[in-house]
Design a protein around this motif. Structure first.
Motif, PDB file in Angstrom:
ATOM      1  N   ARG A 175       0.831  -1.197   0.000  1.00 34.06           N
ATOM      2  CA  ARG A 175       0.000   0.000   0.000  1.00 34.06           C
ATOM      3  C   ARG A 175       0.870   1.254   0.000  1.00 34.06           C
ATOM      4  NH1 ARG A 175      -4.985   2.573  -0.769  1.00 34.06           N
ATOM      5  NH2 ARG A 175      -4.913   4.494   0.448  1.00 34.06           N
ATOM      6  N   THR A 176       1.935   1.239   0.760  1.00 37.17           N
ATOM      7  CA  THR A 176       2.817   2.403   0.831  1.00 37.17           C
ATOM      8  C   THR A 176       3.477   2.688  -0.514  1.00 37.17           C
ATOM      9  OG1 THR A 176       3.254   1.886   3.158  1.00 37.17           O
ATOM     10  CG2 THR A 176       4.767   3.405   2.077  1.00 37.17           C
ATOM     11  N   ALA A 177       3.830   1.626  -1.231  1.00 42.78           N
ATOM     12  CA  ALA A 177       4.458   1.811  -2.536  1.00 42.78           C
ATOM     13  C   ALA A 177       3.534   2.525  -3.502  1.00 42.78           C
ATOM     14  CB  ALA A 177       4.881   0.456  -3.102  1.00 42.78           C
ATOM     15  N   ALA A 178       2.239   2.213  -3.450  1.00 39.38           N
ATOM     16  CA  ALA A 178       1.294   2.863  -4.359  1.00 39.38           C
ATOM     17  C   ALA A 178       0.881   4.238  -3.859  1.00 39.38           C
ATOM     18  CB  ALA A 178       0.060   1.968  -4.530  1.00 39.38           C
ATOM     19  N   GLU A 179       0.752   4.392  -2.557  1.00 40.89           N
ATOM     20  CA  GLU A 179       0.221   5.650  -2.011  1.00 40.89           C
ATOM     21  C   GLU A 179       1.277   6.740  -1.918  1.00 40.89           C
ATOM     22  OE1 GLU A 179      -1.424   7.156   2.343  1.00 40.89           O
ATOM     23  OE2 GLU A 179      -1.950   5.155   1.644  1.00 40.89           O
ATOM     24  N   ASP A 180       2.453   6.401  -1.400  1.00 38.95           N
ATOM     25  CA  ASP A 180       3.457   7.422  -1.101  1.00 38.95           C
ATOM     26  C   ASP A 180       4.553   7.524  -2.164  1.00 38.95           C
ATOM     27  OD1 ASP A 180       2.342   8.194   1.454  1.00 38.95           O
ATOM     28  OD2 ASP A 180       3.001   6.243   2.187  1.00 38.95           O
ATOM     29  N   ILE A 181       4.968   6.394  -2.728  1.00 40.94           N
ATOM     30  CA  ILE A 181       5.999   6.454  -3.766  1.00 40.94           C
ATOM     31  C   ILE A 181       5.367   6.872  -5.096  1.00 40.94           C
ATOM     32  CG2 ILE A 181       7.874   5.218  -4.880  1.00 40.94           C
ATOM     33  CD1 ILE A 181       8.086   5.570  -1.812  1.00 40.94           C
ATOM     34  N   GLY A 182       4.293   6.186  -5.451  1.00 38.23           N
ATOM     35  CA  GLY A 182       3.505   6.576  -6.611  1.00 38.23           C
ATOM     36  C   GLY A 182       4.306   6.645  -7.885  1.00 38.23           C
ATOM     37  N   LEU A 183       4.135   7.771  -8.620  1.00 39.49           N
ATOM     38  CA  LEU A 183       4.800   7.953  -9.912  1.00 39.49           C
ATOM     39  C   LEU A 183       6.260   8.351  -9.772  1.00 39.49           C
ATOM     40  CD1 LEU A 183       1.969   9.839 -11.829  1.00 39.49           C
ATOM     41  CD2 LEU A 183       2.467   7.383 -11.787  1.00 39.49           C
TER      42      LEU A 183
ATOM     43  N   GLU B 196       1.348  12.267  -6.146  1.00 42.66           N
ATOM     44  CA  GLU B 196       0.435  13.149  -6.877  1.00 42.66           C
ATOM     45  C   GLU B 196      -0.906  12.470  -7.136  1.00 42.66           C
ATOM     46  OE1 GLU B 196       0.430  15.785 -11.027  1.00 42.66           O
ATOM     47  OE2 GLU B 196       1.952  14.240 -10.667  1.00 42.66           O
ATOM     48  N   VAL B 197      -0.884  11.217  -7.531  1.00 44.33           N
ATOM     49  CA  VAL B 197      -2.121  10.500  -7.845  1.00 44.33           C
ATOM     50  C   VAL B 197      -2.964  10.320  -6.586  1.00 44.33           C
ATOM     51  CG1 VAL B 197      -3.076   8.334  -8.716  1.00 44.33           C
ATOM     52  CG2 VAL B 197      -1.077   9.350  -9.813  1.00 44.33           C
ATOM     53  N   TYR B 198      -2.311   9.957  -5.499  1.00 46.54           N
ATOM     54  CA  TYR B 198      -3.050   9.741  -4.246  1.00 46.54           C
ATOM     55  C   TYR B 198      -3.721  11.029  -3.773  1.00 46.54           C
ATOM     56  CZ  TYR B 198      -3.908   8.885   0.688  1.00 46.54           C
ATOM     57  OH  TYR B 198      -4.493   8.784   1.924  1.00 46.54           O
ATOM     58  N   LEU B 199      -3.012  12.150  -3.865  1.00 44.02           N
ATOM     59  CA  LEU B 199      -3.582  13.419  -3.418  1.00 44.02           C
ATOM     60  C   LEU B 199      -4.737  13.855  -4.316  1.00 44.02           C
ATOM     61  CD1 LEU B 199      -0.294  15.359  -2.530  1.00 44.02           C
ATOM     62  CD2 LEU B 199      -1.850  14.157  -0.983  1.00 44.02           C
ATOM     63  N   ALA B 200      -4.594  13.672  -5.642  1.00 42.15           N
ATOM     64  CA  ALA B 200      -5.687  14.016  -6.545  1.00 42.15           C
ATOM     65  C   ALA B 200      -6.893  13.129  -6.302  1.00 42.15           C
ATOM     66  CB  ALA B 200      -5.210  13.887  -7.992  1.00 42.15           C
ATOM     67  N   MET B 201      -6.650  11.853  -6.016  1.00 41.19           N
ATOM     68  CA  MET B 201      -7.731  10.928  -5.712  1.00 41.19           C
ATOM     69  C   MET B 201      -8.504  11.373  -4.468  1.00 41.19           C
ATOM     70  SD  MET B 201      -7.394   6.874  -4.837  1.00 41.19           S
ATOM     71  CE  MET B 201      -6.590   7.255  -3.269  1.00 41.19           C
ATOM     72  N   ALA B 202      -7.780  11.865  -3.482  1.00 42.44           N
ATOM     73  CA  ALA B 202      -8.435  12.344  -2.274  1.00 42.44           C
ATOM     74  C   ALA B 202      -9.313  13.557  -2.552  1.00 42.44           C
ATOM     75  CB  ALA B 202      -7.386  12.689  -1.217  1.00 42.44           C
ATOM     76  N   ARG B 203      -8.893  14.440  -3.477  1.00 42.20           N
ATOM     77  CA  ARG B 203      -9.705  15.607  -3.825  1.00 42.20           C
ATOM     78  C   ARG B 203     -10.985  15.185  -4.550  1.00 42.20           C
ATOM     79  NH1 ARG B 203      -4.498  17.306  -5.810  1.00 42.20           N
ATOM     80  NH2 ARG B 203      -3.399  18.526  -4.200  1.00 42.20           N
ATOM     81  N   VAL B 204     -10.881  14.188  -5.403  1.00 41.13           N
ATOM     82  CA  VAL B 204     -12.069  13.700  -6.100  1.00 41.13           C
ATOM     83  C   VAL B 204     -13.065  13.104  -5.097  1.00 41.13           C
ATOM     84  CG1 VAL B 204     -12.921  12.050  -7.794  1.00 41.13           C
ATOM     85  CG2 VAL B 204     -10.788  13.283  -8.214  1.00 41.13           C
ATOM     86  N   LYS B 205     -12.580  12.310  -4.158  1.00 36.35           N
ATOM     87  CA  LYS B 205     -13.460  11.726  -3.140  1.00 36.35           C
ATOM     88  C   LYS B 205     -14.167  12.811  -2.341  1.00 36.35           C
ATOM     89  CE  LYS B 205     -11.075   7.338  -2.311  1.00 36.35           C
ATOM     90  NZ  LYS B 205     -10.345   6.530  -1.304  1.00 36.35           N
ATOM     91  N   ASP B 206     -13.417  13.838  -1.989  1.00 37.91           N
ATOM     92  CA  ASP B 206     -14.005  14.920  -1.211  1.00 37.91           C
ATOM     93  C   ASP B 206     -15.099  15.645  -1.997  1.00 37.91           C
ATOM     94  OD1 ASP B 206     -13.830  16.775   1.210  1.00 37.91           O
ATOM     95  OD2 ASP B 206     -13.465  18.169  -0.452  1.00 37.91           O
TER      96      ASP B 206
END
Length: 595
Positions: free
Chosen positions: A476-484, A527-537
């Motif tokens: 999970r950390t690899a996808a959420e925090d490392i990302g692109l 970047e992807v994780y943060l944008a995903m959080a904005r969409v959810k909000d």
């Protein structure tokens, strides 16, 4: 209110039930202390109502003779034992203990005063000054940690944050104004000791009675029995009942409901002790009626103070010379201790040693069986206090092992290491620590701290955590925090999970450690994780109904759909598709990626 007599079953007003119950008990069990049951016949001169000899018919005592050829039994008959048990139960209805001879009631405080000379003659004065509630005899079979429980706040060590001079909890204890409490803290931090102080303050009190229970050995039926006694005690003697339930989290939420109506009505005051997070293990309705007191693990200085007090009370000399090196300077471990803490500890130690020295000559045949020839090194005490993990019970149990296995000579640090071997790390795979450590690991990787990421990974492994859980957290950390920032990190984490599943423990420890360090050193781009959080909000907080899919983006799979305009204006030509709007009409121009 009418109350049923526990002996005859008749009902009487609450104002008369106590006097009637005493007369009824005397009539049933008689004046003798032999426990014989039943009422003597009227021919014997005993009134069947009051159980007293009639004054109008004085009779001389008749000697009892045995029939020829019979022998007098030496043990009470089963009926006598049964009657004695019934007598004890009947007296317990009035909140009293069964006595050998039933007579006029005596004030408990008068009895305490009468016993005072015996206590002063038989008990060393230092034990009273220490505020300990139990004897110190090491041969009594009671663990040392249990014998050294404090009986008053003056001898309670630690938890200054909740027991400061004007704190809420100290004020309640000093004024005997108890309320519903949940004591939450790690093992050996003083939860049961606080309950023991409450018990001592309730002893002899006319306002409170104290009942100690454990959720490990008690059930709902036991609680209901205590509640029934509490109701009788409140009606007859206006005494409220405190129930201390140790390990309260072992009651499931359905079992905890048994307390709700009685806590709500004030019939009982509940004090629970738990090592688990009350937010998850306690009923929310019960939790809202209780005050949660958070206790922390004891510091090494607190544990040293407890052990020093114990050793002085057991007449064991503390040899501090080993704690110094050849130049007379303290070791490196002293540098980590603050000077103010050491000075405070030394001052308290000197005062207590002076008090002990003044009283030592007045002590009789000792309160312990420990040989005075054995000594304890200060270095060993320091090592035990630092390795016990803030658990005073663990430290005292280790101390008891050392004193039981050494009768002469000096107990050194090597002996302490042998007695206290840290074979496990305090960790809970299903409780708070499970999630706290996982959070610490992910935050360390997110911060790029490879040192901390390795530490928390090994803490979880040494604590017995499931390696597959650690691998899932790394994935999970690899996808959420490392990302692109490093897309190959996801491949690395996936390979780690597969390797852990195939290899198992303990060989998988290096695989998990390597992955954690690799992720911490990777370039981070969430970047992807943060944008995903904005969409959810936006989806959750969007006013009104959510916008529908535009017609030109819909799939026209039937003729009717084409006639309705589905897919109109959309072309498979890539150049043409870039000029089409793909967001709903109400969200045109909204950007979720922040440049």
């Amino acid at each position: 209110m009418d109350v049923e007599c526990p002996v005859c079953g008749a009902t009487f007003p609450s104002s008369r039930i106590e006097s009637h119950a005493e007369e009824c008990i005397q009539a049933r069990f008689g004046d003798g202390g032999d426990g014989s049951g039943g009422v003597q016949k009227s021919g014997g001169g005993i009134s069947p109502v009051l159980g007293k000899r009639k004054c109008s018919e004085p009779q001389s005592p008749q000697p009892q003779t045995d029939a020829p050829g019979t022998s007098k039994p030496t043990n009470p008959s089963p009926s006598n034992k049964k009657s004695r048990q019934e007598q004890v139960q009947a007296w317990s209805f009035l909140g009293k203990s069964s006595r050998g001879s039933i007579g006029p009631r005596q004030n408990s405080r008068d009895e305490e005063k009468a016993r005072e000379p015996e206590r002063e003659a038989g008990t060393p004065k230092t034990q009273a000054q220490m505020g300990m509630g139990r004897s110190n005899n090491t041969s009594c079979g009671v663990p040392l940690a249990e014998r050294m429980r404090p009986a008053c706040l003056d001898t309670y060590v630690g938890q200054e944050s909740v027991l400061s001079t004007n704190s809420f909890l100290r004020t309640l204890l000093q004024k005997d104004s108890f309320t519903n409490l949940i004591l939450w803290g790690p093992p050996g931090c003083g939860k049961t000791s606080l309950a023991n102080i409450v018990s001592e303050r309730c002893r002899g009190s006319e306002r409170w009675r104290f009942v100690k229970m454990s959720a490990c050995t008690s059930g709902v039926g036991d609680v209901k029995a205590v509640v029934k006694e509490a109701n009788s005690s409140q009606q007859l003697r206006s005494r409220r009942t405190i129930i201390f339930l140790d390990e309260v989290h072992r009651f499931n939420k359905a079992q905890q409901d048994v307390f709700l109506p009685h806590v709500e009505s004030g019939l009982i005051t509940l004090i629970g002790a738990t090592t688990e997070n009350p937010s998850f293990t306690l009923n929310s309705a019960l939790l809202s009626r209780c005050r949660v007191i958070v206790l922390e693990a004891l510091r090494p200085a607190h544990i040293r103070k407890i052990m020093r007090r114990t050793l002085r009370q057991m007449k064991v000399r503390i040899e501090d010379s080993e704690a110094k090196n050849e130049n007379g300077e303290t070791g490196e471990h002293d540098e980590d201790e603050s000077s103010s803490e050491e000075e405070t500890e030394e001052e308290e130690t000197e005062e207590e040693e002076e008090t002990e020295e003044n009283e030592r000559t007045r002590q009789s045949n000792g309160t312990t069986q420990v040989s005075q020839r054995v000594k304890m090194s200060g270095e060993a005490l320091r090592w035990i206090s630092e390795m016990s993990g803030g658990d005073a019970r663990c430290a005292l149990n280790t101390l008891q092992i050392l004193l039981d296995t050494h009768t002469t000579g000096l107990i050194t640090r090597d002996h302490a290491k042998e007695a206290l071997q840290r074979s496990h790390v305090l960790y809970d795979r299903k409780g708070d620590e499970h999630y706290n450590f996982a959070s610490a690991l992910q935050k360390s990787i997110r911060g790029g701290n490879d040192n901390a990421a390795l530490y928390w990974t090994m803490r979880m492994i040494q604590g017995g955590e499931d390696p597959r859980f650690i691998a899932r957290r790394l994935l999970r950390t690899a996808a959420e925090d490392i990302g692109l920032g490093a897309p190959e990190a996801l491949t690395m984490a996936t390979s780690t999970m597969q390797a852990v599943q195939m290899l198992g423990m303990p060989e998988s420890d290096v695989i998990l450690a390597q992955c954690a360090v690799y992720l911490a050193r990777c370039q981070h781009n969430p970047e992807v994780y943060l944008a995903m959080a904005r969409v959810k909000d936006m989806i959750q907080n969007s006013p009104g109904p959510l916008p529908p899919v535009p017609l030109h983006l819909r799939n026209a799979s039937t003729k009717l759909m084409k006639d309705l305009g589905y897919g109109r204006g959309y072309s498979h030509n890539p150049q043409h598709n870039r000029d089409i709007s793909y967001m709903p009409n109400t969200l045109k121009g909204v950007k979720f990626f922040k440049s």
